[in-house]
Design an enzyme around this catalytic site. Structure first.
Site, PDB file in Angstrom:
ATOM      1  N   SER A  74      31.116  37.892  44.754  1.00 34.13           N
ATOM      2  CA  SER A  74      30.746  37.598  45.131  1.00 34.13           C
ATOM      3  C   SER A  74      28.978  37.593  45.120  1.00 34.13           C
ATOM      4  O   SER A  74      28.268  37.383  44.357  1.00 34.13           O
ATOM      5  CB  SER A  74      31.083  37.401  46.799  1.00 34.13           C
ATOM      6  N   THR A  75      28.353  38.492  46.294  1.00 33.82           N
ATOM      7  CA  THR A  75      26.456  38.649  46.050  1.00 33.82           C
ATOM      8  C   THR A  75      27.138  39.838  44.914  1.00 33.82           C
ATOM      9  O   THR A  75      27.316  41.069  45.405  1.00 33.82           O
ATOM     10  CB  THR A  75      26.701  40.028  47.512  1.00 33.82           C
ATOM     11  N   ASP A 113      37.999  39.306  49.833  1.00 32.64           N
ATOM     12  CA  ASP A 113      38.294  37.865  49.887  1.00 32.64           C
ATOM     13  C   ASP A 113      39.127  38.291  48.071  1.00 32.64           C
ATOM     14  O   ASP A 113      38.902  39.119  47.178  1.00 32.64           O
ATOM     15  CB  ASP A 113      37.395  36.847  48.974  1.00 32.64           C
ATOM     16  N   HIS A 158      31.790  33.195  44.352  1.00 36.00           N
ATOM     17  CA  HIS A 158      31.506  32.311  45.686  1.00 36.00           C
ATOM     18  C   HIS A 158      29.409  31.795  45.547  1.00 36.00           C
ATOM     19  O   HIS A 158      28.542  32.027  45.343  1.00 36.00           O
ATOM     20  CB  HIS A 158      31.253  33.742  46.858  1.00 36.00           C
ATOM     21  N   MET A 189      30.773  40.434  48.961  1.00 34.01           N
ATOM     22  CA  MET A 189      30.952  41.115  50.472  1.00 34.01           C
ATOM     23  C   MET A 189      32.515  40.902  50.750  1.00 34.01           C
ATOM     24  O   MET A 189      33.247  39.805  50.287  1.00 34.01           O
ATOM     25  CB  MET A 189      30.164  40.405  51.630  1.00 34.01           C
TER      26      MET A 189
END
Length: 370
Positions: A190-191, A313, A217, A310
């Site tokens: 993600s991030t 998931d 993401h 973050m």
């Protein structure tokens, strides 16, 4: 730690005010000033030393990319980009992430978004995460992973379509198994993921004896740009996943923004399947959905990788993969994670077989495959 001190940069007076109001409404955040363009941003950063910057991409005098590049060279600090949902905006956003931006938030309806409140929650979340990442770097500086920065090849369509193929820059060699996949790598991030993916994927050889399926993401309109960008840099082929593709070794498939990616098996052949079911924990695509589908695949060696991001998931999906078959997991170490949420969750759940820094993940995977 006191309040998070934020500098808001946008050429629109309306956007400067609305973004400032959203941030200032949170008791943990203080907007210390505003700037109208990149040049003014550089001057105010020198004077005020903010903790985080929100930075518009499209501005006169000096645009956001130019300002970002200067800041990363002289005063590196967490920057959350505000991007338009256009093909040019997607390309510029991917470039910004390569240059060192922490993350981005999309303006819902163009440069002046009257409905910017729709992304208020995400903006607050990312500003806070950016501030936490800054504190982490102060305590334990990250090892430097040099980016491979070069120009994006061509304009891209703004919205991914499962029926519209992405023209590859090269053809990956077919596996010697007649198209049957022997090793399947499922990866979630993600991030910080775009830059992490670049470090990982550019370290893999063209004849990699594995297929890679990826959830990063990102909203619709950005993953196609990311896939084509990575494809131009990597020896393996990198594509945005489409409906019904036959999964091949030597290729990485990135879930399109706005769709869940699943891997289905029929007659021993693996194919991609895109779903528009409800977001999972706010994400579509979601890592858990991908991992859960991979847990049902048989007669294939499975590998799971969780990198920076973050939240948590991927943890539930990885747990299911381990409960339903043999899988080896590689989790990114805290020392190189931009945000340690997703990796930490998997480690704390006891699901990590290897915990390694980002620049060692590709090497670790290749050793395990051999």
């Amino acid at each position: 730690m006191g309040k998070i001190r934020v500098l808001v940069v946008d050429d629109s007076a309306f956007m400067r005010k609305v973004v400032s109001d959203i941030l200032s409404a949170d008791p943990e955040i203080e907007v210390i000033d505003r700037a109208r363009n990149g040049l003014e941003c550089l001057e105010k950063v020198s004077q005020l030393q903010p903790d985080v910057i929100t930075l518009d991409i499209e501005m006169p005098v000096m645009n956001g990319l130019e300002a970002l590049e200067r800041l990363m060279q002289t005063s590196p600090l967490p920057i959350v980009m505000l991007s338009s949902l256009t093909s040019e905006g997607a390309d510029a956003t991917i470039k910004a992430l390569e240059l060192g931006a922490f993350d981005f938030v999309t303006k819902p309806s163009g440069p002046i978004s009257l409905d910017i409140h729709k992304v208020a929650e995400g903006l607050l979340e990312k500003v806070k995460a950016a501030a936490q990442a800054k504190e982490k770097r102060k305590k334990s500086p990250l090892r430097q992973i040099p980016p491979a920065v070069s120009a994006i090849r061509q304009p891209l369509k703004p919205t991914p379509s499962p029926s519209t193929p992405l023209a590859p820059a090269k053809q990956a060699p077919l596996a010697k198994t007649g198209g049957r996949v022997v090793n399947l790598v499922a990866l979630g991030t993600s991030t910080g993921g775009p830059k992490a993916l670049q470090t990982f994927l550019t370290s893999l050889p063209a004849n990699l004896p594995a297929a890679i399926v990826i959830v990063q993401h990102m909203p619709a309109g950005f993953t196609r740009s990311l896939a084509q960008r990575l494809n131009s840099l990597c020896e393996i082929q990198v594509v945005e996943a489409e409906e019904g593709q036959t999964v091949q070794e030597g290729t990485a498939y990135i879930a399109p923004g706005g769709y869940h990616l699943e891997i289905l098996q029929s007659g021993g052949v693996l194919r991609t399947h895109l779903e528009l079911t409800e977001p999972r924990a706010g994400h579509r695509p979601a890592v858990d959905v991908l991992f859960e589908s991979v847990s049902k695949v048989a007669n294939v060696k499975k590998w799971a990788i969780i990198m920076t991001g973050m939240g948590s998931d991927g943890t539930k999906g990885l747990k299911l993969m381990k409960e339903t078959g043999e899988v080896t997991s590689i989790i990114e170490d805290e020392s190189t994670s931009v945000v340690f949420g997703m990796p930490r969750s998997a480690i704390q759940a006891g699901l990590a077989d290897r915990v390694v820094p980002l620049d060692k993940i590709a090497e670790t995977l290749q050793k395990l495959l051999n």
